[in-house]
Design an enzyme around this catalytic site. Structure first.
Site, PDB file in Angstrom:
ATOM      1  N   ASN A   1       0.806  -1.091   0.028  1.00  0.00           N
ATOM      2  CA  ASN A   1       0.096   0.044   0.057  1.00  0.00           C
ATOM      3  C   ASN A   1       0.974   1.237   0.029  1.00  0.00           C
ATOM      4  OD1 ASN A   1      -1.801   2.065   0.512  1.00  0.00           O
ATOM      5  ND2 ASN A   1      -2.421   1.370   2.577  1.00  0.00           N
ATOM      6  N   TRP A   2       1.167   1.871  -1.224  1.00  0.00           N
ATOM      7  CA  TRP A   2       2.247   3.134  -1.227  1.00  0.00           C
ATOM      8  C   TRP A   2       1.362   4.284  -0.885  1.00  0.00           C
ATOM      9  CZ3 TRP A   2       4.230   2.626  -6.981  1.00  0.00           C
ATOM     10  CH2 TRP A   2       4.965   1.449  -7.152  1.00  0.00           C
ATOM     11  N   LYS A   3       0.096   4.120  -0.110  1.00  0.00           N
ATOM     12  CA  LYS A   3      -0.482   5.592   0.136  1.00  0.00           C
ATOM     13  C   LYS A   3      -0.180   6.496  -0.664  1.00  0.00           C
ATOM     14  CE  LYS A   3      -0.168   3.108   4.680  1.00  0.00           C
ATOM     15  NZ  LYS A   3      -0.340   3.343   6.041  1.00  0.00           N
TER      16      LYS A   3
ATOM     17  N   HIS B   1      -9.576   1.164   4.860  1.00  0.00           N
ATOM     18  CA  HIS B   1      -8.279   1.325   5.722  1.00  0.00           C
ATOM     19  C   HIS B   1      -8.527   2.388   6.731  1.00  0.00           C
ATOM     20  CE1 HIS B   1      -4.165   2.594   6.467  1.00  0.00           C
ATOM     21  NE2 HIS B   1      -3.698   1.516   6.029  1.00  0.00           N
TER      22      HIS B   1
ATOM     23  N   GLU C   1      -7.026   4.787   7.893  1.00  0.00           N
ATOM     24  CA  GLU C   1      -6.777   6.002   7.538  1.00  0.00           C
ATOM     25  C   GLU C   1      -7.942   6.701   6.779  1.00  0.00           C
ATOM     26  OE1 GLU C   1      -2.933   5.488   5.204  1.00  0.00           O
ATOM     27  OE2 GLU C   1      -2.051   5.079   7.258  1.00  0.00           O
TER      28      GLU C   1
ATOM     29  N   GLU D   1      -5.273  -4.920  10.521  1.00  0.00           N
ATOM     30  CA  GLU D   1      -4.310  -3.788  10.631  1.00  0.00           C
ATOM     31  C   GLU D   1      -4.611  -3.332  12.112  1.00  0.00           C
ATOM     32  OE1 GLU D   1      -2.293  -2.682   6.738  1.00  0.00           O
ATOM     33  OE2 GLU D   1      -4.287  -1.211   7.006  1.00  0.00           O
TER      34      GLU D   1
ATOM     35  N   GLY E   1       2.517   2.559  10.866  1.00  0.00           N
ATOM     36  CA  GLY E   1       3.590   3.436  10.661  1.00  0.00           C
ATOM     37  C   GLY E   1       4.329   3.784  12.029  1.00  0.00           C
TER      38      GLY E   1
ATOM     39  N   SER F   1       3.512  -2.131  10.438  1.00  0.00           N
ATOM     40  CA  SER F   1       4.928  -2.099  10.561  1.00  0.00           C
ATOM     41  C   SER F   1       5.614  -3.442  10.248  1.00  0.00           C
ATOM     42  CB  SER F   1       5.531  -1.543  12.047  1.00  0.00           C
ATOM     43  OG  SER F   1       4.835  -0.345  12.353  1.00  0.00           O
TER      44      SER F   1
ATOM     45  N   GLY G   1       2.968  -1.107   4.328  1.00  0.00           N
ATOM     46  CA  GLY G   1       2.989   0.346   3.966  1.00  0.00           C
ATOM     47  C   GLY G   1       4.375   0.743   3.813  1.00  0.00           C
ATOM     48  N   GLY G   2       5.114   1.436   4.953  1.00  0.00           N
ATOM     49  CA  GLY G   2       6.500   2.115   4.634  1.00  0.00           C
ATOM     50  C   GLY G   2       7.335   1.079   3.927  1.00  0.00           C
TER      51      GLY G   2
END
Ligand code: 13P
Length: 254
Positions: free
Chosen positions: A10-12, A96, A98, A168, A174, A214, A235-236
């Protein structure tokens, strides 16, 4: 039932279209031909068109990070399931945390998106998870239950093969804090029990439940070794081809 691991990035809101080309090319060269683990990248909407031509010749699948529940019309700024299908998108991340936190999405509005996704042959990656406050007050399983029952209301049994869940924990996203292997397995097993209650044993045993929060090369192996952890939503670490692909390799067992 044996489930194929799915590792999704997930590149956000990262990577311009031209930056995406470089990242996908690197991912393609590292894992683009392997078939043991399913790989999916979810770039921003603005990168989807370029991305779809780049992954066409590889085994990497394309996903979107959100979509409208509406098929078309006066919904300024929205993107429909049909528009995503037209760009050879196969997966779509829905619900998600967010989106829930910053854009007011509820289990009910996400449910409409989940149903619109499957009606249009997109595979939803439905995200669920508790906040730190909810975990600390022992509400994790109750929150998960409501998210599953409301978010998957009226989900057709015939489409269970196309359903992916992503657990999640919000406090792990993050933050560098990861759920322990045991914490992840406890919730994943509970999710599968709920899916069994709703869809029956056979259907539920085929649903992939991803862990997100993470996840990185150093902790991926332990999480993926849990019996009900069927992949990761990254993610990251998905913004770096080497880290992302070493998570894919951890799933593949290389
Ligand atoms: P991080 O891997 O950066 O914690 O993000 C997880 C996530 O939100 C994936 O959807």
């Amino acid at each position: 039932m044996s489930r194929k691991y799915l590792i999704a990035g997930n590149w956000k809101m990262n990577m311009s279209a031209s930056e995406s080309v470089d990242l996908i090319s690197e991912i393609n060269s590292l894992v683009g031909q392997q078939i043991h683990t399913q790989v999916c990248i979810c770039p921003p909407f603005t990168s989807l068109q370029k991305s779809s031509s780049l992954v066409e010749q590889s085994e990497v699948h394309l996903g979107a990070q959100n979509m409208s529940s509406e098929p078309s019309g006066a919904f300024t700024g929205e993107i429909s399931a049909g528009m995503l299908r037209d760009l050879y998108v196969t997966f779509v991340i829905l619900g998600h945390s967010e989106r829930r936190e910053y854009f007011g999405e509820s289990n009910q509005s996400i449910n409409r998106k989940v149903l619109a996704a499957v009606e249009n042959n997109l595979k939803p990656i439905y995200c669920i998870g508790e906040t730190l406050e909810e975990r600390e007050s022992d509400q994790t399983l109750a929150v998960i239950k409501t998210q599953i029952y409301e978010g998957l209301a009226n989900y057709p049994l015939s489409e269970v093969d196309n359903l992916v869940l992503a657990y999640e924990p919000v406090w792990a996203i993050g933050t560098g804090k990861t759920a322990t292997n045991e914490m992840a397995q406890e919730v994943h097993a509970y999710v599968r029990k709920l899916l069994t209650d709703i869809f029956g044993d056979t259907a539920a045993s085929g649903v992939r439940i991803l862990y997100g929060g993470s996840m990185k090369p150093e902790n991926a192996k332990g999480l993926l070794a849990q019996p009900d952890v069927d992949g990761g939503l990254i993610g990251g670490a998905s913004l770096n081809a080497r880290s992302f692909c070493s998570i894919v390799e951890a799933a593949t067992g290389d």
